[in-house]
Every structure is written in C-alpha cells, then in structure tokens.
Design a protein around this motif. Structure first.
Motif, PDB file in Angstrom:
ATOM      1  N   TYR A 144      39.920  41.919  35.878  1.00 51.26           N
ATOM      2  CA  TYR A 144      39.620  41.821  37.317  1.00 51.26           C
ATOM      3  C   TYR A 144      40.116  43.078  38.040  1.00 51.26           C
ATOM      4  O   TYR A 144      39.431  43.616  38.922  1.00 51.26           O
ATOM      5  CB  TYR A 144      40.302  40.577  37.884  1.00 51.26           C
ATOM      6  CG  TYR A 144      39.758  40.113  39.218  1.00 51.26           C
ATOM      7  CD1 TYR A 144      38.884  39.041  39.283  1.00 51.26           C
ATOM      8  CD2 TYR A 144      40.146  40.712  40.419  1.00 51.26           C
ATOM      9  CE1 TYR A 144      38.395  38.584  40.503  1.00 51.26           C
ATOM     10  CE2 TYR A 144      39.664  40.277  41.634  1.00 51.26           C
ATOM     11  CZ  TYR A 144      38.787  39.210  41.679  1.00 51.26           C
ATOM     12  OH  TYR A 144      38.308  38.768  42.888  1.00 51.26           O
ATOM     13  N   TRP A 145      41.300  43.533  37.661  1.00 54.96           N
ATOM     14  CA  TRP A 145      41.836  44.771  38.251  1.00 54.96           C
ATOM     15  C   TRP A 145      40.921  45.945  37.942  1.00 54.96           C
ATOM     16  O   TRP A 145      40.631  46.765  38.822  1.00 54.96           O
ATOM     17  CB  TRP A 145      43.248  45.002  37.704  1.00 54.96           C
ATOM     18  CG  TRP A 145      43.923  46.253  38.190  1.00 54.96           C
ATOM     19  CD1 TRP A 145      44.037  46.690  39.460  1.00 54.96           C
ATOM     20  CD2 TRP A 145      44.603  47.222  37.381  1.00 54.96           C
ATOM     21  NE1 TRP A 145      44.739  47.870  39.519  1.00 54.96           N
ATOM     22  CE2 TRP A 145      45.103  48.216  38.243  1.00 54.96           C
ATOM     23  CE3 TRP A 145      44.852  47.337  36.011  1.00 54.96           C
ATOM     24  CZ2 TRP A 145      45.822  49.320  37.785  1.00 54.96           C
ATOM     25  CZ3 TRP A 145      45.581  48.429  35.553  1.00 54.96           C
ATOM     26  CH2 TRP A 145      46.043  49.406  36.428  1.00 54.96           C
ATOM     27  N   VAL A 152      45.087  41.261  42.924  1.00 50.20           N
ATOM     28  CA  VAL A 152      44.710  40.295  41.882  1.00 50.20           C
ATOM     29  C   VAL A 152      45.887  39.396  41.513  1.00 50.20           C
ATOM     30  O   VAL A 152      45.713  38.207  41.224  1.00 50.20           O
ATOM     31  CB  VAL A 152      44.127  41.024  40.647  1.00 50.20           C
ATOM     32  CG1 VAL A 152      45.173  41.900  39.965  1.00 50.20           C
ATOM     33  CG2 VAL A 152      43.569  40.022  39.649  1.00 50.20           C
ATOM     34  N   ASN A 205      37.678  44.119  46.857  1.00 52.86           N
ATOM     35  CA  ASN A 205      38.135  42.757  46.615  1.00 52.86           C
ATOM     36  C   ASN A 205      37.369  41.738  47.451  1.00 52.86           C
ATOM     37  O   ASN A 205      37.102  40.619  46.990  1.00 52.86           O
ATOM     38  CB  ASN A 205      39.641  42.657  46.862  1.00 52.86           C
ATOM     39  CG  ASN A 205      40.443  43.174  45.681  1.00 52.86           C
ATOM     40  OD1 ASN A 205      40.576  42.493  44.672  1.00 52.86           O
ATOM     41  ND2 ASN A 205      40.964  44.398  45.804  1.00 52.86           N
ATOM     42  N   LEU A 215      34.243  41.283  45.460  1.00 52.63           N
ATOM     43  CA  LEU A 215      34.455  40.475  44.262  1.00 52.63           C
ATOM     44  C   LEU A 215      34.632  38.997  44.602  1.00 52.63           C
ATOM     45  O   LEU A 215      34.231  38.118  43.831  1.00 52.63           O
ATOM     46  CB  LEU A 215      35.686  40.979  43.505  1.00 52.63           C
ATOM     47  CG  LEU A 215      35.563  42.356  42.833  1.00 52.63           C
ATOM     48  CD1 LEU A 215      36.894  42.772  42.237  1.00 52.63           C
ATOM     49  CD2 LEU A 215      34.478  42.349  41.767  1.00 52.63           C
ATOM     50  N   GLU A 216      35.235  38.705  45.740  1.00 56.92           N
ATOM     51  CA  GLU A 216      35.446  37.315  46.146  1.00 56.92           C
ATOM     52  C   GLU A 216      34.205  36.676  46.767  1.00 56.92           C
ATOM     53  O   GLU A 216      34.200  35.473  47.030  1.00 56.92           O
ATOM     54  CB  GLU A 216      36.603  37.231  47.147  1.00 56.92           C
ATOM     55  CG  GLU A 216      37.948  37.545  46.506  1.00 56.92           C
ATOM     56  CD  GLU A 216      39.106  37.488  47.494  1.00 56.92           C
ATOM     57  OE1 GLU A 216      40.245  37.297  47.038  1.00 56.92           O
ATOM     58  OE2 GLU A 216      38.882  37.657  48.708  1.00 56.92           O
ATOM     59  N   LEU A 230      32.502  43.667  32.588  1.00 60.74           N
ATOM     60  CA  LEU A 230      32.911  43.096  33.869  1.00 60.74           C
ATOM     61  C   LEU A 230      31.755  42.501  34.660  1.00 60.74           C
ATOM     62  O   LEU A 230      31.938  41.504  35.374  1.00 60.74           O
ATOM     63  CB  LEU A 230      33.597  44.174  34.717  1.00 60.74           C
ATOM     64  CG  LEU A 230      34.713  44.987  34.034  1.00 60.74           C
ATOM     65  CD1 LEU A 230      35.192  46.101  34.941  1.00 60.74           C
ATOM     66  CD2 LEU A 230      35.864  44.068  33.644  1.00 60.74           C
ATOM     67  N   LEU A 252      29.927  40.015  39.236  1.00 64.00           N
ATOM     68  CA  LEU A 252      31.121  39.831  38.427  1.00 64.00           C
ATOM     69  C   LEU A 252      30.916  38.648  37.486  1.00 64.00           C
ATOM     70  O   LEU A 252      30.424  37.594  37.887  1.00 64.00           O
ATOM     71  CB  LEU A 252      32.319  39.582  39.335  1.00 64.00           C
ATOM     72  CG  LEU A 252      33.706  39.566  38.675  1.00 64.00           C
ATOM     73  CD1 LEU A 252      34.065  40.926  38.114  1.00 64.00           C
ATOM     74  CD2 LEU A 252      34.765  39.111  39.692  1.00 64.00           C
ATOM     75  N   LEU A 296      35.582  35.946  35.178  1.00 59.82           N
ATOM     76  CA  LEU A 296      36.451  36.739  36.043  1.00 59.82           C
ATOM     77  C   LEU A 296      36.390  36.257  37.484  1.00 59.82           C
ATOM     78  O   LEU A 296      37.417  36.196  38.173  1.00 59.82           O
ATOM     79  CB  LEU A 296      36.052  38.216  35.963  1.00 59.82           C
ATOM     80  CG  LEU A 296      36.167  38.867  34.587  1.00 59.82           C
ATOM     81  CD1 LEU A 296      35.721  40.321  34.644  1.00 59.82           C
ATOM     82  CD2 LEU A 296      37.606  38.776  34.083  1.00 59.82           C
ATOM     83  N   ALA A 297      35.190  35.912  37.947  1.00 60.70           N
ATOM     84  CA  ALA A 297      35.049  35.424  39.323  1.00 60.70           C
ATOM     85  C   ALA A 297      35.893  34.178  39.554  1.00 60.70           C
ATOM     86  O   ALA A 297      36.374  33.931  40.675  1.00 60.70           O
ATOM     87  CB  ALA A 297      33.587  35.143  39.628  1.00 60.70           C
ATOM     88  N   LEU A 314      38.809  33.697  38.744  1.00 64.11           N
ATOM     89  CA  LEU A 314      40.209  34.021  39.046  1.00 64.11           C
ATOM     90  C   LEU A 314      40.485  34.015  40.546  1.00 64.11           C
ATOM     91  O   LEU A 314      41.632  33.808  40.970  1.00 64.11           O
ATOM     92  CB  LEU A 314      40.566  35.399  38.479  1.00 64.11           C
ATOM     93  CG  LEU A 314      40.546  35.569  36.957  1.00 64.11           C
ATOM     94  CD1 LEU A 314      40.937  36.996  36.605  1.00 64.11           C
ATOM     95  CD2 LEU A 314      41.481  34.574  36.286  1.00 64.11           C
ATOM     96  N   ALA A 315      39.446  34.272  41.337  1.00 61.60           N
ATOM     97  CA  ALA A 315      39.647  34.366  42.783  1.00 61.60           C
ATOM     98  C   ALA A 315      39.751  32.980  43.392  1.00 61.60           C
ATOM     99  O   ALA A 315      39.142  32.024  42.906  1.00 61.60           O
ATOM    100  CB  ALA A 315      38.492  35.134  43.418  1.00 61.60           C
TER     101      ALA A 315
END
Length: 799
Positions: free
Chosen positions: A16-17, A64, A93, A96-97, A333, A339, A343-344, A346-347
C-alpha cells in the motif's frame, strides 16, 4: 520490540505504501502512460515539473500505518500535515481510499482517471502542488509553516473522540510559532477534548540546508520534548523491512496510551496534566528515490526536496524515472488503474477514512449558535452624546451570554493573547474560566481544565487554535490589541485564501466566519506610546478577495452589539471589528443603531443642518475617536459659522465606500453621490491610514473633493487628545480644513483661524505642564449636555 504485524500484514502495508509512492511520483512527473504499459518516453512527461518529493514518502508511510489503527480500533482520526508541500501524498491517499473519485468523479479509479490524477497536479487548470482546500481530508494549507500543531489542537478542543495525527516537518520545527505551539498540551483537557498525536518527521534537510533538530544528539532531542511535557518515542531507519514493524508497534502503543489517559480522566476526573505521547520518525529525505542521479546524492539529501530530476531533456533521465517508478512494482498494485482489492481493504471505510472524515469539512458538522437578543444589552441613549459607556465591555456582556447559552453544545470559545480582560471581555468569566491544565496555584485567577477562554501570550497560537476550531465546525471570536494583530498577517492571508477557494468547491460546506475584535486602539494607546500605535491591519485585510473580507468600525456600543451579532451569524468570511474600550459618548439608541449598521453608512440627521438646501461641506467620519472629533468640529463650526450647511456622514461598514463592482457591500454610485455629493468638499476623519480611504473611493465621482485625516505615523507617550493633534485628526484641524476648502469661507475666517492656532498652542503648553488634556476637551459633550457614566450589569438590563 513486540512485533504486532504478521509477515502478511507487513507485506500488504508495504505494498500500500508503494502504491501511494507510485501515485505521488506520477503526479509530479507524468502527463500520460500512467501505468507504464508502454516504454516511457519524453512525451509522457510533463513539460514543466513542479512539486515536492522529499517529504512525501514519509507522509505516505505514516498514513498507511494510521489507517491500520483506525480500522483496528475504529478510531475517529484526521491527518494534519505540517511539511509544506506534501500535496502528492495526501492526494494519493485520498485517491487510494476512493474519496477523491467521490468528490471529483472525472478522476475515476481506472487508467483514465489515474491519467487525470497525474496530469492535473501542478498543471494549468488543475490543482496546487501543496495540500489545499481542493484536497479531501485537509484543514491545513501546505506551506503555512509553523502552525500545524496549533491547528491540530484547535481541531481537538471539544472533540472528545477525535485523535488528530499531526506531522511536523523538521524544517517547520525551526519556526517560532511551532516552538510555541508545543505548549498546546498545557491547554488540552483529557476529559472533554480530543487528543493530538504529534509526529516529528526528521528527514534531515530543508530546501538547501540541514535542519537543526536533525543535527543535535539523541539525548538532547529527547530531553527537549520531555521538557515540553511529552513522552517521546523514536522510529528511525531506512529499511522498510524493519521500519514497518517498528512503526506499527510504536503507533499502537501511542494510541493505547492516549486511550488510557482519556479513560482514566473521564472515569476519575482531571487530576494533573498528562504526558501525552509523541513520535520522532527519522527517515531519509526523498526516501525510495534514486540514491544518486548524475553522480550527485539525491536520497537522504536536500536535492530530493523538490523534483529530483528537474531537466527531463537530459539524456538518461527518462530512463531513470522509468526505473524509479517500476521499483514500486505497479503491476502488483493496480488492476486497470484500480488498487487491487486486497490492498484496498486495508483502508478504513466511509467517514472513518481520514480523507472523508467530516471534521475536515467542518461546515458539515456546524451547529448554529444560540444567540441572545442583542437588543437586550442596549445602552440607554436619551439623546446623542447623553450617555457614556465602554463599548467592548458591553460587547463582553453579550458574549458572556452567548457563551452561557452554548455551554452544553461546547461549540464556542474566545481567544486572546492574555488580553480578554484588558479589552473588557471579563464578564465572560462569570460563566466560564480560562482553559488551563498546567500547574495551578490556590491564588490563580479563573483557571480550569474545562475553561473556554483561550489565552496564551502568542497571537500565532491563538490564531492557529481558532482556525483549527472553525475549520472543524465550531465558532469563536479573537480579541487582540490593534497594533499587534499584525503578528498573524501571514496566517490571516492563508485563511482568507482558503475561504476564497472554498467558495468555489461545491463539496466544501460553509464554516463560521473568522471574527476579530481589534481594541486598545491607536488613538487610545497614548500611555503605551508609539510601539503600540498602528491601525494598519485593516489595510492588509482589504488586499484579500472582496467576497471574503469585511471591516466594521462601529462608533458606539449599540452599533458594536449589532455588528457582533451579525458577525457571529455570518459564514465563510473574515470579519474585522475595530472598537474602543475606553469610556466614550454614545450616539445612537438601539433602533437607530440597527438601522445605521444595516445600511452600513448614513447621514446623521441630528448632527446635520443641510436638509433643506443641501450641504456646503460633508463631514465624514469612520471610527469612534474620529466620530467624536468630527462632531466636536461640527459643534465649533455651528458656533463660528451658523449659516454654514454641514452634513455629517458616519461609516460603520468600510466596504460600503467601494463600488459594487469591487465589493459585494459597495453602494451604487448614485447612492454614494447622494450621500457625499459630487461637487462639495468632503472632510473625512478616518481611524486608520488616510490613503486607504482614497484607495477605496478613487473610482467615485467626487473623489477629488475628498480630504482625509487619519493616522500618519505620528505617535508617542502623550495624552489622548494630543494623539489626535499630532496626526491632524483633532477638531481644530478639521475646522481649519473646512475653512480652507469651502469656497469663500477663508476670507471671512481670519480671526477663527487665529483662535484655532492659539488653542492648539494652549493645548500643547497645558499638557506639558499638567500631564492631561484641557478640561474643555475632556469634558466636551455634544450640545453641552451633562453626561452620565453608565456601565453594564446583567444581560437583560440597559447598560
């Protein structure tokens, strides 16, 4: 160290980073080919490269890890980033969110949307390179160095469930306001307020030099923050394999410590100031960019501060960029620009996303103030000048009851650099105290952890606290000595710019206005002297966009009450109210004051004698002392020249002087001409610097007839009236101006001019002998009436 991450969690967080870093680099460099599906070519790169990389990977790293804790503990958290140009990180970010695509649907979560995300950054018609109002989740303008901690604490006040993660850049840490703002922990109440988690991000360099805190020994750095009252924890390194577990464990302990401090205080009551945790994170500047470019150090050095490769026409640079971006392994990624689901996940979701937290769009949470009827606080004015009152003391009584009516909602605070009492707001202490969680002695005056008057001898701190409070959906008023409000000129600039931009962003909800009371005015700083005499803040304010700024100069207490009520009801503005605190004549009863303030300016018929034939001269005044001197001059003119037709025009809303094309409060030319005429001399007594009136009226038909008296940078320790004399604002100079400018009057006024000259000489001799103004000056009243001094008592009584 306890490893709170599994190997899988660590790998996902790292991925994610990397995704956030990839999007950040893409924003700075790419015009096209966002997923590098084709070999990167010069045409895929923007013609002009603008932005800042150096701080960005560290901001992404912190973000993250905060997301992990938000999900784990269902935290209500926002992210304030002090490093000036971390815009790529916050935008990445938010994208990504999913928040970015929600508020900007054309920047969709696919390959085309990613291309738009990259292209718009620092591009004409796009978005700025720094964190800005356009950035979802932001309340702190990038580049506003020094105020992140003040903003963060302002957001945390009265938000008991909110944690504000505040990243302080090590360049920002060198500023005076930041050094002051570490002391905000002496005002944060663990019972009723939220918490601030400071994260000092040491990456070692500013634009071209090392930073101070990065170059002092570890023990000194730790001692510094322990001395500030924090419990510092350190996260240091450059290897992601060790940094992820270390950051996760350190943040987890910090959050749990915050929760424990609050739980204890809320269960057992406040006992002593907590040692709040903070984190010092030391990583290389420009972390993960190429270590060397063209044989010169980049990662871990100042060259990575902005764009590591500014010249993309140089052979090999396009290839270096391609290798750099591919080092994040974008194929792992993203799928078609979105995304990957693993990984998505994680948000956080919904309003738990820091980019969608409603506290960062404070207007969405704004609750209207309960306001008492300001008419109930009216000063009784039987006739013009027949009462004496301290205008700001009357205002303070009104604010006392505003505070009282809103105590249960905890959405109103007053801010002042140790000047609330001096500026006559002390009545508010009847219903609340001054906020204070540091050591308290038995004989201290009105201090309490739950106090709602914020006082610290730093204009920067008060401004920053109030901005953070307003931006997260609350209300406030800032009282300051007029001469020293200049200290926050740049902070006002940024807030006014923020509001201007927000007016054009549909999803940004209107917030409560930033309200200033400027008192301890230039004309009544005779005891403190020249250093305390400066009315120029209003000049600075008027430079800002017209739809944002307002300036009011009420001439008496009833007008001040009307203006105060209006300011507390307004939205998305900066209101500057200039009002005196000394006992002064009161001119208008409440009904007259409401009408006068609603119009913003008007003829005072009771002071004029031109109704039938029109004026020979217009006497204009703006400000409480200029109003007194103007009326005293009119009194003299009636004595010396009884046939002279004089019109008195008083101005409360300074922006009414401009045409409507220049300011929304401006009056049309026909109305201006009706008030001021187009061919008669206008003697204008103004509170501030004279040229401001010329600047506001230069488009008007009668501008050439306007002669302004105001502050011309003459001051000293002297008497109140002598301050007016030094600057030619006094009644005698005003009468002289009328004689010199009304056609035909001078030839009949030789004896009058001589009498005026003699009186000014007598004045100078008298004050140097006695140390006070002439009795006929001190005791002057309009029409020679006896004046009774009055003061406020309870809110429902006349004062």
């Amino acid at each position: 160290m306890t490893n709170v991450l599994s190997d899988k969690e660590s790998a996902l967080i790292d991925a994610y980073w990397r995704a956030a870093n990839y999007l950040s680099v893409g924003q700075i460099y790419l015009f096209d080919n966002p997923l590098l599906k084709a070999p990167l070519e010069r045409r895929h790169v923007k013609p002009r490269l603008l932005g800042h990389w150096g701080t960005t990977p560290g901001l992404n790293f912190i973000y993250v890890h905060l997301n992990r804790l938000i999900k784990k503990y269902d935290l209500d958290m926002i992210y304030v980033t002090g490093p000036g140009h971390g815009g790529p990180a916050l935008v990445a970010n938010a994208y990504l969110e999913g928040t970015y695509s929600e508020v900007y649907p054309n920047v969709s979560q696919d390959e085309e949307g990613m291309k738009r995300l990259f292209t718009q950054f620092s591009f004409p018609g796009g978005i700025p390179s720094h964190v800005a109002p356009e950035t979802p989740g932001s309340i702190h303008e990038g580049g506003e160095l020094g105020y992140a901690m003040s903003h963060a604490h302002g957001a945390a006040f009265d938000n008991p469930n909110l944690i504000v993660a505040c990243v302080v850049g090590d360049g920002e840490a060198e500023t005076g306001p930041m050094a002051t703002s570490w002391h905000s922990n002496k005002f944060l109440n663990p019972v009723a307020d939220g918490a601030v988690l400071p994260i000092l991000h040491l990456n070692g360099y500013k634009i071209a030099n090392p930073t101070v805190l990065a170059r002092i020994p570890h023990d000194e750095l730790e001692a510094l923050f322990r001395g500030y009252g924090y419990d510092p924890r350190f996260v240091e390194g450059d290897d992601p394999n060790t940094m992820h577990p270390l950051m996760a464990e350190t943040l987890e302990k910090a959050v749990n410590d915050i929760r424990a401090i609050q739980a204890d205080a809320r269960a057992n009551g406040f006992s002593k100031r907590p040692k709040w945790p903070m984190i010092v994170m030391r990583t290389p500047k420009g972390w993960t960019c190429p270590k060397f470019i063209d044989g010169k150090r980049e990662e871990g050095y100042w060259r990575s501060h902005q764009v590591p490769m500014g010249d993309m026409d140089k052979p090999g640079h396009v290839g270096i960029l391609e290798d750099w971006m591919k080092s994040y392994r974008p194929e792992e990624l993203f799928e078609s620009g979105r995304l990957k689901a693993e990984l998505a996940a994680l948000a956080p979701s919904g309003v738990r996303r820091m980019s969608a937290n409603p506290h960062t769009n404070g207007g969405a949470l704004l609750r209207e103030l309960r306001l008492p009827d300001f008419r109930d606080y009216a000063v009784a004015v039987p006739s013009p000048g027949a009462a004496i009152a301290e205008a700001t003391r009357v205002m303070g009584t009104f604010l006392r009851d505003v505070m009282k009516l809103n105590l249960e909602f905890r959405n109103f605070r007053l801010f002042s650099p140790d000047e609330s009492n001096s500026n006559r707001w002390q009545d508010v202490l009847e219903v609340t105290k001054r906020a204070w969680v540091a050591e308290t002695l038995p004989y201290d005056d009105h201090l309490a952890p739950d106090g709602r008057i914020m006082e610290m001898l730093s204009e920067h701190q008060c401004q920053g606290w109030l901005e953070g409070y307003l931006l997260t959906g609350r209300h406030g008023f800032f009282s300051c000595y007029e001469a020293f409000i200049h200290i926050i000129d740049s902070m006002f600039n940024q807030h006014a710019k923020w509001l201007k931009v927000c007016k054009d962003i549909e999803w940004r909800r209107p917030i409560s206005s930033l309200n200033y009371l400027l008192s301890s005015l230039v004309w009544r700083q005779d005891h403190n002297g020249f250093s305390h005499q400066d009315p120029g803040f209003i000049d600075h304010v008027i430079n800002k966009k017209a739809e944002v700024v307002r300036v009011y100069l009420p001439p008496d207490a009833n007008c001040l009450l009307s203006v105060t009520d209006h300011c507390l009801r307004s939205r998305n503005c900066v209101n500057v109210v200039v009002a005196g605190k000394q006992p002064s004549p009161q001119w208008l009863d409440m009904d007259q004051a409401i009408k006068h303030c609603t119009a913003g300016l008007g003829i005072w018929e009771w002071a004029s004698n031109d109704k039938e034939d029109g004026p020979d001269v217009v006497m204009a005044c703006c400000g409480d002392v200029p109003t007194i001197e103007t009326l005293a001059a009119v009194d003299l003119l009636r004595h010396y020249f009884p046939q002279l037709k004089v019109r008195v025009v008083n101005i409360v809303d300074l922006m009414r002087l401009q045409p409507p094309s220049e300011h929304p409060h401006g009056i049309p030319d026909r109305d201006f001409d009706a008030l001021f005429t187009v061919d008669k001399p206008i003697i204008f007594a103004f509170h501030g610097y004279p040229w401001l009136i010329h600047r506001l009226t230069y488009r008007r038909h009668g501008h050439d007839n306007i002669h302004v008296r105001g502050y011309k940078e003459e001051g000293t320790t002297t008497t109140p009236f002598d301050m007016c004399v030094l600057n030619d604002l006094d009644r005698f100079h005003l009468v002289n101006d009328v004689i010199d400018r009304v056609p035909g009057l001078a030839s009949h006024a030789a004896y009058v001019k001589q009498a005026i000259r003699d009186k000014l000489i007598e004045h100078k001799e008298y004050i140097r002998r006695v140390g006070d103004d002439l009795p006929e000056i001190k005791n002057w009243t309009w029409g020679g009436k006896t004046v009774a001094s009055q003061h406020s008592s309870t809110g429902g009584d006349n004062v």
